[in-house]
Structure formats: structure tokens, C-alpha cells
Design a protein around this motif. Structure first.
Motif, PDB file in Angstrom:
ATOM      1  N   LEU A 257       0.842  -1.354  -0.067  1.00  0.00           N
ATOM      2  CA  LEU A 257      -0.199   0.076  -0.048  1.00  0.00           C
ATOM      3  C   LEU A 257       0.839   1.205  -0.138  1.00  0.00           C
ATOM      4  N   GLN A 258       1.964   1.114   0.638  1.00  0.00           N
ATOM      5  CA  GLN A 258       2.854   2.490   0.767  1.00  0.00           C
ATOM      6  C   GLN A 258       3.293   2.551  -0.390  1.00  0.00           C
ATOM      7  N   ARG A 259       3.947   1.547  -1.241  1.00  0.00           N
ATOM      8  CA  ARG A 259       4.558   1.650  -2.599  1.00  0.00           C
ATOM      9  C   ARG A 259       3.687   2.251  -3.475  1.00  0.00           C
ATOM     10  N   ALA A 260       2.333   1.831  -3.429  1.00  0.00           N
ATOM     11  CA  ALA A 260       1.245   2.070  -4.387  1.00  0.00           C
ATOM     12  C   ALA A 260       0.946   3.312  -3.982  1.00  0.00           C
ATOM     13  N   TRP A 261       0.846   3.967  -2.921  1.00  0.00           N
ATOM     14  CA  TRP A 261       0.637   5.549  -2.651  1.00  0.00           C
ATOM     15  C   TRP A 261       1.662   6.371  -3.031  1.00  0.00           C
ATOM     16  N   ASN A 262       3.034   5.937  -2.658  1.00  0.00           N
ATOM     17  CA  ASN A 262       4.180   6.720  -3.208  1.00  0.00           C
ATOM     18  C   ASN A 262       4.347   6.790  -4.695  1.00  0.00           C
ATOM     19  N   SER A 263       3.641   5.869  -5.333  1.00  0.00           N
ATOM     20  CA  SER A 263       3.661   5.819  -6.689  1.00  0.00           C
ATOM     21  C   SER A 263       2.624   6.756  -7.496  1.00  0.00           C
ATOM     22  N   LEU A 264       1.532   6.965  -6.917  1.00  0.00           N
ATOM     23  CA  LEU A 264       0.573   7.858  -7.244  1.00  0.00           C
ATOM     24  C   LEU A 264       1.066   9.345  -7.510  1.00  0.00           C
ATOM     25  N   GLY A 265       0.345  10.019  -8.291  1.00  0.00           N
ATOM     26  CA  GLY A 265       0.741  11.395  -8.618  1.00  0.00           C
ATOM     27  C   GLY A 265       0.374  12.323  -7.664  1.00  0.00           C
ATOM     28  N   ASP A 266       0.678  13.400  -7.585  1.00  0.00           N
ATOM     29  CA  ASP A 266       0.161  14.417  -6.326  1.00  0.00           C
ATOM     30  C   ASP A 266      -1.084  14.573  -6.415  1.00  0.00           C
ATOM     31  N   ASP A 267      -1.864  14.657  -7.500  1.00  0.00           N
ATOM     32  CA  ASP A 267      -3.358  15.063  -7.530  1.00  0.00           C
ATOM     33  C   ASP A 267      -3.976  13.865  -7.041  1.00  0.00           C
ATOM     34  N   ASP A 268      -3.711  12.668  -7.205  1.00  0.00           N
ATOM     35  CA  ASP A 268      -4.340  11.541  -6.734  1.00  0.00           C
ATOM     36  C   ASP A 268      -4.275  11.429  -5.385  1.00  0.00           C
ATOM     37  N   GLN A 269      -3.031  11.541  -4.882  1.00  0.00           N
ATOM     38  CA  GLN A 269      -2.769  11.524  -3.441  1.00  0.00           C
ATOM     39  C   GLN A 269      -3.665  12.426  -2.706  1.00  0.00           C
TER      40      GLN A 269
END
Length: 183
Positions: free
Chosen positions: A106-118
Motif C-alpha cells: 500500500l505504501q509503495r502504491a501510494w508513493n507511486s501515485l501522482g500528487d493530484d491522486d494523493q
């Protein structure tokens, strides 16, 4: 805004704003950044707001962006120092718990999201804002926020499930070793 109104606003929303900054990594500066939001609220908050919380989060988002840009400028000439080789004496996490693995994925997936998605996911999941309130924070239409939220959720789902599919593709046709969890 009068002093009593600002005091009530501060009491109602200060912990939420500190949490907003902490969850975005500004742990050491969270109090200072939250205070800056209230200085701006004192100076610029529009009168007659029905719900000031989304407006405050919008200001908090801009304050955090300014703080990050300032930090980046101050540290742009810092020379990174790489860690030395593993000496074998450092403690290692040896658990193969499914919960830990999921959190890492989950952390890796979160970190790979773009700023807008996060940002849209954080505003709705962590800050408890509705899509309409998140739209207000982001300065976009409600429909755009709803679409951005749906896309962000889908991107996160894809990225969480992606590692497993890559492992299956990489090991297809070959027998992969199976590790048993010891209890």
C-alpha cells in the motif's frame, strides 16, 4: 473576523489542521504551519462562509506547498550521503505477515501515485471531507472532484494489485520457491 470568532474557529479546527500537516510528512512543523493557516484566516477569510473547514484545508494545502518549495530551495545544494554497505549488525524485519506485506504494498502504491491522486484521496479518506468539500479545497468543480476521486481510487487499486500480477508473469513457466511462514 473578530477575536471571538477566530478563537472558536481555532478551537474547532486546529487539531484537524495539525493532523493534515502531520499526515503529509510535516511532523516537526505541523504546529507552525497550522498557526500560519489561522493568520491567513484572520486576514483573508471571507465573511459568511457556511462551512469554513474546506476553506481552511484549501489554505493549508497552499501553506504546505509554500513550505515545501521553501525547504527545497534551502536544501537544493545539499549533497546526499549514501548509507554504507549492510554490515549485518543492523536489525532487520523478518516477519512475513500478510498485514505487513499489504502495508508495504500500500505504501509503495501510494508513493507511486501522482500528487493530484494523493491529494484527493487524502482529503476524502484522511480528512473526512466529502467530494464537494474536496472540490472547494482544490478549487475545482464538484463533478471534476468526483471524477478525480474515482480515478485516484482506481489508480490505487491497480497499483496495489500490480505487484502480484508482475510476480505471476515473472514466475510463469518456472517453479517458484514457496516460503512457509513460521509461527
Amino acid at each position: 473576523m473578530n477575536h471571538a470568532a477566530l478563537t472558536a474557529l481555532h478551537r474547532a479546527h486546529y487539531p484537524d489542521l495539525v493532523g493534515y500537516f502531520v499526515r503529509r510528512g510535516a511532523i516537526d512543523d505541523a504546529d507552525l504551519l497550522a498557526a500560519e493557516v489561522f493568520v491567513i484566516a484572520w486576514q483573508k477569510m471571507p465573511s459568511g462562509l457556511d462551512a469554513p473547514r474546506p476553506w481552511l484545508f484549501g489554505v493549508a494545502r497552499k501553506v504546505l506547498g509554500n513550505a515545501r518549495r521553501s525547504h527545497d530551495r534551502r536544501h537544493s545544494l545539499d549533497v546526499p550521503i549514501e548509507d554504507g554497505p549492510d554490515d549485518g549488525d543492523s536489525p532487520r524485519i523478518t516477519t512475513h505477515s500478510g498485514e505487513v506485506a499489504f502495508r508495504v504494498d500500500l505504501q509503495r502504491a501510494w508513493n507511486s501515485l501522482g500528487d493530484d491522486d494523493q491529494e484527493i484521496l487524502a482529503l476524502t479518506a484522511w480528512e473526512g471531507l466529502t467530494a464537494r468539500q474536496a472540490a472547494s479545497v482544490l478549487g475545482i468543480r464538484r463533478a471534476a472532484a468526483s471524477m478525480r476521486l474515482a480515478r485516484a481510487r482506481e489508480h490505487l487499486r491497480e497499483k496495489i494489485s500490480a505487484p502480484a500480477s508482475r510476480v505471476r508473469r515473472a514466475t510463469s513457466g518456472r517453479s517458484a520457491p514457496v516460503e512457509k511462514e513460521t509461527t
